[in-house]
Write a protein that holds these residues in place. Sequence first.
Motif, short mmCIF file in Angstrom:
data_model
loop_
_atom_site.label_atom_id
_atom_site.label_comp_id
_atom_site.label_asym_id
_atom_site.label_seq_id
_atom_site.Cartn_x
_atom_site.Cartn_y
_atom_site.Cartn_z
N ASP A 21 0.87 -1.17 0.00
CA ASP A 21 0.00 0.00 0.00
C ASP A 21 0.91 1.23 0.00
OD1 ASP A 21 -1.63 2.16 0.63
OD2 ASP A 21 -2.74 1.09 2.19
N THR A 22 1.02 1.89 -1.15
CA THR A 22 1.95 3.01 -1.26
C THR A 22 1.53 4.20 -0.39
OG1 THR A 22 0.88 3.76 -3.29
CG2 THR A 22 2.85 2.37 -3.52
N ASP A 23 0.23 4.35 -0.16
CA ASP A 23 -0.22 5.42 0.74
C ASP A 23 0.26 5.14 2.17
OD1 ASP A 23 -1.49 6.78 -1.33
OD2 ASP A 23 -3.44 5.86 -0.93
N LEU A 25 2.89 3.37 2.92
CA LEU A 25 4.34 3.58 2.89
C LEU A 25 4.66 5.07 3.02
CD1 LEU A 25 7.31 2.73 2.44
CD2 LEU A 25 6.84 2.83 -0.03
N ASP A 26 3.97 5.90 2.25
CA ASP A 26 4.20 7.35 2.30
C ASP A 26 3.97 7.89 3.71
OD1 ASP A 26 4.75 7.24 -0.43
OD2 ASP A 26 2.80 8.09 -1.01
N TYR A 63 12.83 4.02 2.00
CA TYR A 63 11.68 4.55 1.25
C TYR A 63 11.93 4.44 -0.25
CZ TYR A 63 8.13 7.80 -0.40
OH TYR A 63 7.07 8.37 -1.07
N ARG A 67 9.58 2.05 -2.52
CA ARG A 67 8.72 2.80 -3.44
C ARG A 67 8.85 2.29 -4.88
NH1 ARG A 67 4.28 5.24 -3.74
NH2 ARG A 67 4.22 7.28 -4.63
N ASP A 68 10.02 1.81 -5.24
CA ASP A 68 10.30 1.33 -6.60
C ASP A 68 10.02 -0.18 -6.66
OD1 ASP A 68 12.11 -0.06 -8.59
OD2 ASP A 68 12.54 2.01 -9.13
N ARG A 72 12.08 -3.01 -4.79
CA ARG A 72 11.38 -3.71 -3.71
C ARG A 72 11.44 -5.22 -3.90
NH1 ARG A 72 6.77 -1.07 -3.88
NH2 ARG A 72 5.61 -2.50 -5.20
#
Length: 175
Positions: A21-23, A25-26, A63, A67-68, A72
């Motif tokens: 879940d990139t959100d 992660l952010d 991060y 993110r990549d 990852r």
Amino acid sequence: MSSIQQNYFELFHLPARFALDTDALDAAYRTVQAQVHPDRFAAAGDAQKRIAMQWAARANEAYSTLRDPLKRATYLLSLRGADVEAENNTAMESAFLMQQMEWRERVEDAAGAKNVEALNALLDELRDEERARFAKLAALLDGGADQPAAEAVRQLMFIERVATEIGAQIEKLEN
């Protein structure tokens, strides 16, 4: 902060899997950065400043990696003890090797003909192929099939290199 030796997933309190879940992660990154940002330690002693810098650098590295998707996947495989061996393992299925040759020829032909439209079409095709392969990679990784996943990562690395070369050719022709 627990330990600077935590893996990247642990650092951000995320499950160690490819689907991410990139959100989340952010948000986790912002939380960690808020805790360790060197500006918070401006009045601290040199040792505390150094530790804060190490944590901030570790958070940035984590991060960037998570993110990549390709980074990852490589990182996740390394956590499992499976080395992608991108530098010295070029063994790939014959169908993919044939596809590589075809893509390379098409890049050469289009660049030689100064055909930006053909290069853009090939780039679109590669991005579609990349999306499909990432979906397959996710299934392999989250299913624990590490060796096939490592090969999929190597294939995606190749696709990324070709896409980068195409982008450079397009830029060169447009300038």
